[in-house]
Design a protein around this motif. Structure first.
Motif: not given
Length: 297
Positions: A134-139, A146-149, A225-234, A251-257
């Motif tokens: 999971y990751t919060n929506k970030i700038k 990278y796809d993670a941080y 390690l966190f993904p840039i776009i969340s792989k999880v929604k709660n 707040k998050y953006i869920f990975d749909e790709n």
């Protein structure tokens, strides 16, 4: 790559658990992964809870689609903290690593690939304490490739770690006289709510395993390690969960790709802009606003 076992902790919400398992099964790695499910027992004082727990147990017995399914049903109510500490220890010490989930989470189709890739790449990198789905929506800075941080405070919403990191945690907070002097530093590291949660565990009015895990990470100066776009929604913010309200400040953006190849950082360090953005959800102002919204909702 040897896939990590998956652990799910469930309780009294059969429909939520079904959603969790269904989303996992959309990951093609699921059929090659072992699944362990721990179901906590009902609380005696909660009317109707025995029936709900029985419904969860019945469903768990029917689960197929994984390499192997092993379930453990608790006769009494342990609570989430004790359940997770005991359950994770049992599995992770056998397999050396584990992906740990709860029954109110829904996963992207590339969740398991991301988690296993992270576990494999950073296994011998002692600076890395956990992999978070999971990751919060970030700038994100424009030049970030990278796809993670990496971030300081780990997330408990779909995460993974290794046995040596897990076993380094002081679950009993035995050296409290020393720890009690670290409140300011701990809050600066992980957010303004950290030390209060840690103190609640020590004083017996809190039960968070995650804050103890995070405190150990703080003591050891390690990163997650966190993904840039969340792989999880709660989906737990429906008012029925034991530990979640009907509103969340996160707040998050869920990975749909569905992209299964993640470009992970080669350097294990904080990106200051990403770190500030991620940690902004834990400031005092945001937390006060959150409390107001809890009352409204």
């Amino acid at each position: 790559m040897e896939l990590a076992p998956i652990i799910i902790f469930a309780f009294n919400r059969p429909d939520a658990l079904k959603n969790t398992v269904y989303s996992l099964l959309q990951n093609e790695e699921a059929q090659k992964s072992e699944l362990f499910i721990f179901v906590d027992g009902a609380r005696n004082q909660k009317e109707g809870e025995f029936a709900k727990v029985e419904a969860v147990q019945t469903y768990v017995k029917s689960i197929v689609g994984f390499k192997k399914v092993t379930h453990t049903f608790s006769e009494g109510n342990k609570g989430l903290g004790k359940s997770i500490i005991e359950g994770v220890a049992k599995v992770i010490n056998q397999y050396g690593k584990a992906i740990v989930l709860e029954d109110d989470l829904v996963f992207a189709q590339n969740f398991l690939s991301f988690m296993n890739q992270g576990l494999s790449l950073y296994e011998k990198e002692q600076k890395v304490f956990s992999i978070c789905g999971y990751t919060n929506k970030i700038k994100v800075p424009k030049n970030y490739v990278y796809d993670a941080y990496f971030c300081t405070r780990s997330s408990s919403w779909g995460w993974a770690t290794w046995a040596d990191r897990w076993n380094s945690v002081d679950w009993e907070l035995k050296d409290w006289d020393k720890y009690a002097k670290m409140g300011h530093a701990f809050n600066q590291w992980g957010g303004s709510d950290c030390f209060q949660m840690l103190r609640s565990v020590k004083e017996g009015w809190g039960d968070s395993w995650a804050i103890r895990f995070g405190f150990s990470q703080f003591l050891q100066d390690k990163l997650s390690l966190f993904p840039i776009i969340s792989k999880v929604k709660n989906d737990g913010f429906d008012g029925e969960g034991t530990n979640c309200k009907k509103w969340s400040r996160f707040k998050y953006i869920f990975d749909e790709n569905g992209n299964k190849v993640s470009k992970l950082p080669s350097e294990i360090s904080l990106n200051n802009k990403l770190h500030r953005s991620a940690m902004s959800y834990h400031t005092i102002i945001i937390r006060l606003w959150s409390r107001l919204m809890y009352l409204i909702h």
